[in-house]
Write an enzyme that holds these catalytic residues in place. Structure first.
Site, PDB file in Angstrom:
ATOM      1  N   CYS A  74      36.566  32.422  51.809  1.00 48.18           N
ATOM      2  CA  CYS A  74      37.380  32.783  52.590  1.00 48.18           C
ATOM      3  C   CYS A  74      36.471  33.110  53.778  1.00 48.18           C
ATOM      4  CB  CYS A  74      37.875  34.385  52.362  1.00 48.18           C
ATOM      5  SG  CYS A  74      36.628  35.489  52.168  1.00 48.18           S
ATOM      6  N   GLU A 107      31.074  34.903  45.826  1.00 45.37           N
ATOM      7  CA  GLU A 107      30.072  34.447  46.624  1.00 45.37           C
ATOM      8  C   GLU A 107      28.767  35.498  47.193  1.00 45.37           C
ATOM      9  OE1 GLU A 107      33.685  33.944  46.747  1.00 45.37           O
ATOM     10  OE2 GLU A 107      33.738  32.406  48.266  1.00 45.37           O
ATOM     11  N   HIS A 158      33.723  39.618  46.444  1.00 46.91           N
ATOM     12  CA  HIS A 158      33.969  38.355  45.764  1.00 46.91           C
ATOM     13  C   HIS A 158      32.799  37.662  45.224  1.00 46.91           C
ATOM     14  CE1 HIS A 158      37.287  37.778  49.244  1.00 46.91           C
ATOM     15  NE2 HIS A 158      37.628  38.753  48.549  1.00 46.91           N
ATOM     16  N   CYS A 200      33.604  35.567  53.258  1.00 43.03           N
ATOM     17  CA  CYS A 200      32.085  35.006  52.483  1.00 43.03           C
ATOM     18  C   CYS A 200      31.658  33.750  53.434  1.00 43.03           C
ATOM     19  CB  CYS A 200      32.814  34.356  51.169  1.00 43.03           C
ATOM     20  SG  CYS A 200      33.602  35.498  50.045  1.00 43.03           S
TER      21      CYS A 200
END
EC number: 3.5.4.33
Length: 158
Positions: free
Chosen positions: A86, A58, A56, A89
């Site tokens: 999410c 992040e 992701h 993360c």
């Protein structure tokens, strides 16, 4: 929120555009900066390109920052991201000791920083993160909506 916050979120939005246009990934971008405003790491979603469910935006930004600093702790930093993190993360932010999170659009399905869950504010953790939400949310949301509309062959929103 400050003018710097808006500047960095616009940078994250530009990274989200790269996710979509360069890699045909969901348009999420993230940039991690230190207290002096220096970029430590940045990234965009790379799940498809790297065949990695953890890639992701992040995580990509934090990995790059950790490599640059030679440390897994990212104390005193701010992460700007175009979509609410999410659970994966959010917990990575806690473990890395990121000081501040600024995100644009809330995620009504998997958001873990205030909408569906609020993992970063859980008092059982030994680290707290200041959270600012909604900065340029409409712009970020429109990008995400149009990405999925295009995938489904539906007309884009203005």
């Amino acid at each position: 929120m400050t003018l710097d916050d808006e500047r960095w979120m616009r940078h994250a939005l530009a990274l989200a555009d790269r996710a979509q246009h360069e890699d045909d990934e969901i348009p999420v971008g993230a940039v991690l900066v230190d207290a002096s405003g220096e970029v430590l790491g940045e990234g965009w979603n790379r799940n498809l390109a790297e065949h990695d469910p953890t890639a992701h935006a992040e995580i990509v930004a934090m990995r790059r920052a950790g490599t640059r600093l030679g440390n897994h702790r990212l104390v005193g930093t701010t992460l700007y991201v175009t979509l609410e993190p999410c659970a994966m993360c959010a917990m990575a932010l806690v473990h890395a000791r990121v000081s501040r999170l600024v995100y644009a659009a809330s995620d009504p399905k998997t958001g873990a920083c205030g909408s569906v869950f609020d993992l970063v504010a859980d008092p059982r953790h030994n680290h707290r993160i200041e959270v600012v939400s909604g900065l340029l949310a409409e712009e970020a949301s429109r990008r995400l909506t149009n990405y999925f509309r295009a995938k489904r062959g539906r007309p884009l929103l203005d």
